[in-house]
Write a protein that holds these residues in place. Structure first.
Motif, PDB file in Angstrom:
ATOM      1  N   PRO A 271       0.812  -1.228   0.000  1.00 44.18           N
ATOM      2  CA  PRO A 271       0.000   0.000   0.000  1.00 44.18           C
ATOM      3  C   PRO A 271       0.844   1.277   0.000  1.00 44.18           C
ATOM      4  N   GLN A 272       0.249   2.329  -0.502  1.00 41.45           N
ATOM      5  CA  GLN A 272       0.811   3.673  -0.387  1.00 41.45           C
ATOM      6  C   GLN A 272       0.422   4.221   0.975  1.00 41.45           C
ATOM      7  N   LEU A 273       1.367   4.913   1.595  1.00 45.43           N
ATOM      8  CA  LEU A 273       1.114   5.467   2.923  1.00 45.43           C
ATOM      9  C   LEU A 273       0.879   6.967   2.866  1.00 45.43           C
ATOM     10  N   HIS A 274      -0.021   7.408   3.699  1.00 50.86           N
ATOM     11  CA  HIS A 274      -0.330   8.829   3.763  1.00 50.86           C
ATOM     12  C   HIS A 274      -0.587   9.204   5.215  1.00 50.86           C
ATOM     13  N   TRP A 275       0.028  10.307   5.657  1.00 51.81           N
ATOM     14  CA  TRP A 275      -0.220  10.792   7.017  1.00 51.81           C
ATOM     15  C   TRP A 275      -1.117  12.018   6.966  1.00 51.81           C
ATOM     16  N   HIS A 276      -2.060  12.036   7.875  1.00 45.69           N
ATOM     17  CA  HIS A 276      -2.929  13.198   8.038  1.00 45.69           C
ATOM     18  C   HIS A 276      -2.741  13.669   9.476  1.00 45.69           C
ATOM     19  N   ILE A 277      -2.294  14.891   9.641  1.00 48.22           N
ATOM     20  CA  ILE A 277      -1.999  15.398  10.980  1.00 48.22           C
ATOM     21  C   ILE A 277      -2.866  16.616  11.256  1.00 48.22           C
ATOM     22  N   GLN A 278      -3.651  16.503  12.314  1.00 46.04           N
ATOM     23  CA  GLN A 278      -4.541  17.604  12.676  1.00 46.04           C
ATOM     24  C   GLN A 278      -4.081  18.173  14.006  1.00 46.04           C
ATOM     25  N   THR A 279      -3.456  19.334  13.961  1.00 46.77           N
ATOM     26  CA  THR A 279      -3.082  20.002  15.198  1.00 46.77           C
ATOM     27  C   THR A 279      -4.052  21.159  15.387  1.00 46.77           C
ATOM     28  N   PRO A 280      -4.081  21.770  16.580  1.00 48.05           N
ATOM     29  CA  PRO A 280      -5.043  22.866  16.773  1.00 48.05           C
ATOM     30  C   PRO A 280      -4.837  23.968  15.737  1.00 48.05           C
ATOM     31  N   GLY A 281      -3.610  24.163  15.294  1.00 46.92           N
ATOM     32  CA  GLY A 281      -3.346  25.277  14.394  1.00 46.92           C
ATOM     33  C   GLY A 281      -3.369  24.937  12.922  1.00 46.92           C
ATOM     34  N   SER A 282      -3.258  23.666  12.568  1.00 50.75           N
ATOM     35  CA  SER A 282      -3.129  23.388  11.140  1.00 50.75           C
ATOM     36  C   SER A 282      -3.461  21.944  10.810  1.00 50.75           C
ATOM     37  N   THR A 283      -3.642  21.725   9.532  1.00 46.69           N
ATOM     38  CA  THR A 283      -3.827  20.383   9.007  1.00 46.69           C
ATOM     39  C   THR A 283      -2.660  20.118   8.080  1.00 46.69           C
ATOM     40  N   VAL A 284      -2.018  18.999   8.280  1.00 49.37           N
ATOM     41  CA  VAL A 284      -0.869  18.676   7.438  1.00 49.37           C
ATOM     42  C   VAL A 284      -1.137  17.347   6.749  1.00 49.37           C
ATOM     43  N   GLU A 285      -0.956  17.318   5.434  1.00 53.11           N
ATOM     44  CA  GLU A 285      -1.102  16.074   4.675  1.00 53.11           C
ATOM     45  C   GLU A 285       0.274  15.702   4.151  1.00 53.11           C
ATOM     46  N   ILE A 286       0.665  14.483   4.375  1.00 55.80           N
ATOM     47  CA  ILE A 286       1.991  14.063   3.920  1.00 55.80           C
ATOM     48  C   ILE A 286       1.869  12.757   3.141  1.00 55.80           C
ATOM     49  N   ALA A 287       2.275  12.805   1.884  1.00 60.67           N
ATOM     50  CA  ALA A 287       2.397  11.569   1.123  1.00 60.67           C
ATOM     51  C   ALA A 287       3.745  10.977   1.514  1.00 60.67           C
ATOM     52  N   SER A 288       3.692   9.798   2.103  1.00 64.90           N
ATOM     53  CA  SER A 288       4.921   9.198   2.633  1.00 64.90           C
ATOM     54  C   SER A 288       5.650   8.445   1.518  1.00 64.90           C
TER      55      SER A 288
END
Ligand SMILES: *[C@@H]1O[C@H](CO)[C@@H](O)[C@H](O)[C@H]1NC(C)=O
Ligand SMILES: *[C@@H]1O[C@H](CO)[C@@H](O)[C@H](O)[C@H]1NC(C)=O
Ligand SMILES: *[C@@H]1O[C@H](CO)[C@@H](O)[C@H](O)[C@H]1NC(C)=O
Ligand SMILES: *[C@@H]1O[C@H](CO)[C@@H](O)[C@H](O)[C@H]1NC(C)=O
Length: 435
Positions: A271-288
């Motif tokens: 599989p392809q990996l993807h991180w989704h990070i939700q902090t109070p200040g921002s949303t970060v999407e990372i294609a791993s």
């Protein structure tokens, strides 16, 4: 000729035009009636746009062998009763949304021998009377899984010679009236995602002529192999497990420690990996991955610095080198392959022993020191309303000692270090030793 004579002639012309309105026909076309069908023939006219001025009751329209470059929205608004539309051998690249949707009576549609790569698949949802759909020799690269969901009258579907690499499972299931399918000569990628089609083609009652011409183009070892001769492949949908590891072994957890999350992925194909990070200040999407093994940003990765704040490694690890209040939040890892996807999340919050706090989702919790054991535990004040509210991780820490900071799960779990997190998303509380 006198002036009066001219005027008379003009008047006459006007009357002819007015009377002829009912029988209107665009200048380049021939319109007529045959066997009760109102036919407009505009084939072989070098047309570069759909002409206007058709009688509203046209049922058959041929625009074959012209030079139409596209079909814009509303292209056939004038002729809503159309039952047959012939558009083969044009130069159509784009069929815009709303070009075909008004043609709810359409039974036959021929778009073959064009250059269509951009097709308004959604318009097909309105063509529930369609019986014949020809789209051979175009440049279609994919078919949405639900493209044919309304075509319950469709009997013949022709998709030869396109650029289809794969087919979503169930694509043809809604076509309950289908009796004839042609899908030869497409560059199929013979991986797990297409195995269903082989099975379906072997068992369906739909006639699929020349099945040996439905072949693989990739992977290289299967090039030219007919789909119906493919051997079964080991295939599985992704599954993920999220684990975490606090910073350097043997060190105290101080603000700015390194948090390591590890997304352990299974699935075939990988599989392809993807991180989704939700902090109070921002949303970060990372294609791993976004960093190489050395932690430096990969060329092409959208990173502000050469050492990104969130380092996603190819092995599934996510390192957050300077973990602090700003990095509190929900960390999700999503694994996707052609058979499906799976996701696991962890909610990471920082707490100081004895003080408690609030995590990024607003859950309040209270830190509770049990220093006699050289460790702290945390009680989550949130009443678990479901698995997602469970506090599964307790971080154990000791101040000033030489012993390693250790991590431990709820009663009697794994040894220090790596913890297994169960159902997503979990709340991971990191207790910082107070300094
Ligand atoms: C279409 O309309 C024209 C005039 O408006 C009429 O003469 C013709 O009979 C109609 N044809 C059909 C098939 O209804
Ligand atoms: C779909 O077709 C019907 C006629 O069958 C028509 O009334 C309706 O407007 C069409 N929808 C769109 C989006 O064009
Ligand atoms: C099927 O493949 C054979 C051999 O490559 C070719 O001669 C034939 O024209 C193909 N048929 C179709 C319909 O593409
Ligand atoms: C993944 O790679 C990184 C960088 O090489 C390393 O720090 C990390 O420990 C590795 N993760 C696992 C689970 O091996």
């Amino acid at each position: 000729m006198t002036l009066g004579g001219r005027m008379q002639e003009l008047h006459l012309l006007c009357w002819v035009v007015l009377l002829g309105l009912g029988q209107a026909c665009p200048e380049p076309c021939d319109c007529g009636e045959k066997y009760g069908f109102q036919i407009a023939d505009c084939a072989y006219r070098d047309l570069e746009a759909v002409p206007s001025g058709f009688p509203a009751n046209v049922t058959t329209l041929s625009l074959s062998a012209n030079q139409l470059p596209s079909l814009p929205e509303g292209a056939f608004r004038e002729v809503p009763l159309l039952q047959s539309l012939w558009l083969a051998h044009n130069e159509i690249r784009t069929v815009a949304a709303g070009a075909l949707a008004p043609l709810g009576n359409l039974k036959s549609l021929d778009l073959s021998h064009n250059l269509i790569s951009d097709f308004a698949w959604g318009d097909l949802h309105n063509l529930s009377a369609l019986q014949l759909l020809k789209m051979d020799s175009n440049e279609l690269t994919f078919i949405p899984q639900d493209a044919f969901r309304s075509l319950r009258a469709l009997r013949s579907l022709q998709l030869n010679h396109n650029r289809l690499h794969t087919l979503a499972e169930g694509t043809f299931t809604p076509l309950t009236a289908l009796s004839h399918l042609q899908i030869n000569d497409n560059p199929f990628d013979c991986t797990c995602g297409i195995m269903w089609f082989k099975t379906w083609a072997l068992t369906t009652a739909v006639s699929i002529p020349e099945q040996d011409n439905i072949t693989c183009t990739s992977p290289q070892v299967l090039k030219g192999t007919p789909l119906n001769r493919l051997l079964p492949l080991p295939c599985s949908t992704p599954s993920v497990r999220l684990t975490y590891q606090p910073s350097q072994d043997g060190a105290e957890l101080r603000p700015g420690f390194v948090l390591a999350l590890h997304c352990d992925v299974d699935g075939q194909p990988a599989p392809q990996l993807h991180w989704h990070i939700q902090t109070p200040g921002s949303t970060v999407e990372i294609a791993s991955p976004n960093v190489g093994a050395d932690g430096r940003a990969l060329p092409g990765a959208l990173a502000a610095s050469s050492r990104p704040r969130f380092q996603a490694f190819a092995n599934g690890s996510l390192l957050i080198p300077e973990f602090g209040k700003l990095e509190e939040g929900t960390y999700s890892c999503l694994a996707t392959n052609e058979l499906g996807s799976a996701e696991s999340s962890v909610n990471v919050a920082l707490a100081t022993p004895g003080e408690g706090g609030e995590d990024a989702l607003g859950h309040r919790f209270r830190g509770k020191g049990t220093e006699g054991k050289g460790c702290y535990t945390v009680d989550n004040e949130v009443q678990p309303s479901g698995p997602e509210d469970n506090v599964v991780i307790i971080y154990l820490s000791r101040t000033g000692g030489s012993e390693a900071a250790a991590a431990k799960g709820v009663p009697g779990q794994q040894p220090a270090g790596l913890l297994l997190l169960g159902q997503p998303p979990l709340l991971l509380l990191l207790l910082l030793a107070s300094f």
